[in-house]
Design a protein around this motif. Structure first.
Motif, PDB file in Angstrom:
ATOM      1  N   LEU A  12     -44.520  50.331  81.337  1.00 34.86           N
ATOM      2  CA  LEU A  12     -43.569  49.241  81.260  1.00 34.86           C
ATOM      3  C   LEU A  12     -42.537  49.744  80.226  1.00 34.86           C
ATOM      4  CD1 LEU A  12     -45.491  45.853  81.009  1.00 34.86           C
ATOM      5  CD2 LEU A  12     -44.288  46.855  82.856  1.00 34.86           C
ATOM      6  N   ARG A  13     -42.678  50.316  79.138  1.00 35.03           N
ATOM      7  CA  ARG A  13     -41.738  50.750  78.153  1.00 35.03           C
ATOM      8  C   ARG A  13     -41.187  52.145  79.008  1.00 35.03           C
ATOM      9  NH1 ARG A  13     -45.155  52.802  74.692  1.00 35.03           N
ATOM     10  NH2 ARG A  13     -45.069  54.800  75.302  1.00 35.03           N
ATOM     11  N   ASP A  14     -41.626  53.017  79.646  1.00 35.01           N
ATOM     12  CA  ASP A  14     -40.909  53.913  80.171  1.00 35.01           C
ATOM     13  C   ASP A  14     -40.027  53.897  81.438  1.00 35.01           C
ATOM     14  OD1 ASP A  14     -42.145  55.457  78.201  1.00 35.01           O
ATOM     15  OD2 ASP A  14     -43.498  56.443  79.637  1.00 35.01           O
ATOM     16  N   ASN A  15     -40.484  52.673  82.228  1.00 33.63           N
ATOM     17  CA  ASN A  15     -39.788  52.512  83.442  1.00 33.63           C
ATOM     18  C   ASN A  15     -38.830  51.131  83.320  1.00 33.63           C
ATOM     19  OD1 ASN A  15     -41.000  54.340  85.326  1.00 33.63           O
ATOM     20  ND2 ASN A  15     -42.807  53.241  84.872  1.00 33.63           N
ATOM     21  N   ASN A  16     -38.653  50.790  82.225  1.00 33.28           N
ATOM     22  CA  ASN A  16     -37.732  49.552  81.899  1.00 33.28           C
ATOM     23  C   ASN A  16     -36.369  50.139  82.026  1.00 33.28           C
ATOM     24  OD1 ASN A  16     -36.673  47.390  81.280  1.00 33.28           O
ATOM     25  ND2 ASN A  16     -37.649  47.024  79.313  1.00 33.28           N
ATOM     26  N   PRO A  17     -35.251  49.296  82.745  1.00 36.19           N
ATOM     27  CA  PRO A  17     -33.845  49.891  82.895  1.00 36.19           C
ATOM     28  C   PRO A  17     -33.425  49.739  81.575  1.00 36.19           C
ATOM     29  CG  PRO A  17     -34.279  47.616  83.877  1.00 36.19           C
ATOM     30  CD  PRO A  17     -35.335  48.015  83.513  1.00 36.19           C
ATOM     31  N   ILE A  18     -33.690  48.993  80.676  1.00 30.34           N
ATOM     32  CA  ILE A  18     -33.038  48.943  79.231  1.00 30.34           C
ATOM     33  C   ILE A  18     -33.924  49.446  78.257  1.00 30.34           C
ATOM     34  CG2 ILE A  18     -31.908  47.569  77.862  1.00 30.34           C
ATOM     35  CD1 ILE A  18     -30.843  45.880  80.080  1.00 30.34           C
ATOM     36  N   ARG A  19     -33.352  50.461  77.400  1.00 31.71           N
ATOM     37  CA  ARG A  19     -34.570  50.811  76.433  1.00 31.71           C
ATOM     38  C   ARG A  19     -34.448  49.822  75.380  1.00 31.71           C
ATOM     39  NH1 ARG A  19     -37.359  54.050  79.156  1.00 31.71           N
ATOM     40  NH2 ARG A  19     -36.434  55.938  80.036  1.00 31.71           N
ATOM     41  N   VAL A  20     -35.627  49.302  74.563  1.00 30.31           N
ATOM     42  CA  VAL A  20     -35.434  48.429  73.610  1.00 30.31           C
ATOM     43  C   VAL A  20     -36.553  49.297  72.619  1.00 30.31           C
ATOM     44  CG1 VAL A  20     -36.317  46.213  72.974  1.00 30.31           C
ATOM     45  CG2 VAL A  20     -35.319  46.497  75.233  1.00 30.31           C
ATOM     46  N   SER A  21     -36.492  49.312  71.355  1.00 31.62           N
ATOM     47  CA  SER A  21     -37.187  49.992  70.549  1.00 31.62           C
ATOM     48  C   SER A  21     -38.445  49.306  70.480  1.00 31.62           C
ATOM     49  CB  SER A  21     -36.621  49.824  68.931  1.00 31.62           C
ATOM     50  OG  SER A  21     -36.693  48.631  68.537  1.00 31.62           O
ATOM     51  N   ARG A  22     -39.604  50.229  70.012  1.00 34.16           N
ATOM     52  CA  ARG A  22     -40.883  49.945  70.059  1.00 34.16           C
ATOM     53  C   ARG A  22     -41.150  48.765  69.069  1.00 34.16           C
ATOM     54  NH1 ARG A  22     -45.373  53.962  71.105  1.00 34.16           N
ATOM     55  NH2 ARG A  22     -47.199  52.557  71.634  1.00 34.16           N
ATOM     56  N   SER A  23     -40.630  48.778  67.987  1.00 35.62           N
ATOM     57  CA  SER A  23     -40.892  47.662  66.783  1.00 35.62           C
ATOM     58  C   SER A  23     -40.349  46.301  67.392  1.00 35.62           C
ATOM     59  CB  SER A  23     -40.238  47.974  65.546  1.00 35.62           C
ATOM     60  OG  SER A  23     -38.810  48.153  65.642  1.00 35.62           O
ATOM     61  N   LEU A  24     -39.085  46.294  68.177  1.00 38.41           N
ATOM     62  CA  LEU A  24     -38.707  45.013  68.523  1.00 38.41           C
ATOM     63  C   LEU A  24     -39.536  44.559  69.557  1.00 38.41           C
ATOM     64  CD1 LEU A  24     -36.221  43.376  68.157  1.00 38.41           C
ATOM     65  CD2 LEU A  24     -34.784  44.576  69.945  1.00 38.41           C
ATOM     66  N   ARG A  25     -40.017  45.689  70.657  1.00 39.80           N
ATOM     67  CA  ARG A  25     -40.781  45.075  71.534  1.00 39.80           C
ATOM     68  C   ARG A  25     -42.168  44.422  71.173  1.00 39.80           C
ATOM     69  NH1 ARG A  25     -40.223  47.194  76.578  1.00 39.80           N
ATOM     70  NH2 ARG A  25     -38.762  48.530  75.802  1.00 39.80           N
ATOM     71  N   ASP A  26     -42.700  45.137  70.242  1.00 33.15           N
ATOM     72  CA  ASP A  26     -43.960  44.655  69.439  1.00 33.15           C
ATOM     73  C   ASP A  26     -43.736  43.331  68.890  1.00 33.15           C
ATOM     74  OD1 ASP A  26     -45.453  46.987  70.098  1.00 33.15           O
ATOM     75  OD2 ASP A  26     -45.300  47.892  68.352  1.00 33.15           O
TER      76      ASP A  26
END
Length: 163
Positions: A12-26
């Protein structure tokens, strides 16, 4: 199980059209879990402040994180259609900085500017669109400040006829 969850998250992280930082996603995923738990406990949808309190974060950070993981939506995506033309997201979005009156006024000003001589249009352009003083304009075009003032007043009178 943890390996499968990790692989799904990586996909999901690698194939998302918009990059969101890992800390924000967590943070967003922690907020989602807390929201689910609070919904069950409270019997209603919890507010952002309640979710933030539950996970020990600031409400602004939680709101930002939740927004960051939302899928993007096309402005041309139909949100309502009953019989006639569909209503799209774009039809529901409004820019408070510019309204229809501003647009019409701009068109009228541009049309009125075309009726001026090149010299008058240059003076109006410099004075009102570039914010220059009459002295600065006079120095640029090589005439006196009094002439700039007279030309400006005449141009404004002429423009008022068309606006």
């Amino acid at each position: 199980m943890p390996m499968i969850v990790g692989e799904i998250r990586r996909y999901l992280r690698d194939n998302n059209p918009i990059r969101v930082s890992r800390s924000l996603r967590d943070l967003a995923y922690r907020a989602l879990r807390a929201r689910e738990s609070l919904t069950y406990q409270l019997g209603r949808e919890p507010e952002i402040a309640e979710i933030a309190r539950e996970i020990g974060e600031e409400p602004e950070s939680v709101g930002f994180a939740m927004d960051a993981i939302q899928d993007p939506v096309s402005l041309f995506e139909p949100i309502y259609q009953e019989g006639g033309d569909p209503i799209c997201v774009m039809d529901q979005v409004r820019d408070d900085r510019v309204d229809a009156d501003d647009w019409v006024r701009d068109l009228a000003l541009k049309q009125a500017m075309t009726r001026l001589s090149e010299r008058e249009a240059g003076i109006i352009e410099r004075r009102y669109f570039e914010g220059r003083t009459q002295m600065e304009v006079a120095e640029e075009i090589g005439i006196s400040q009094a002439q700039v003032s007279r030309l400006e007043k005449a141009a404004l009178r002429q423009m008022k006829k068309y606006v």
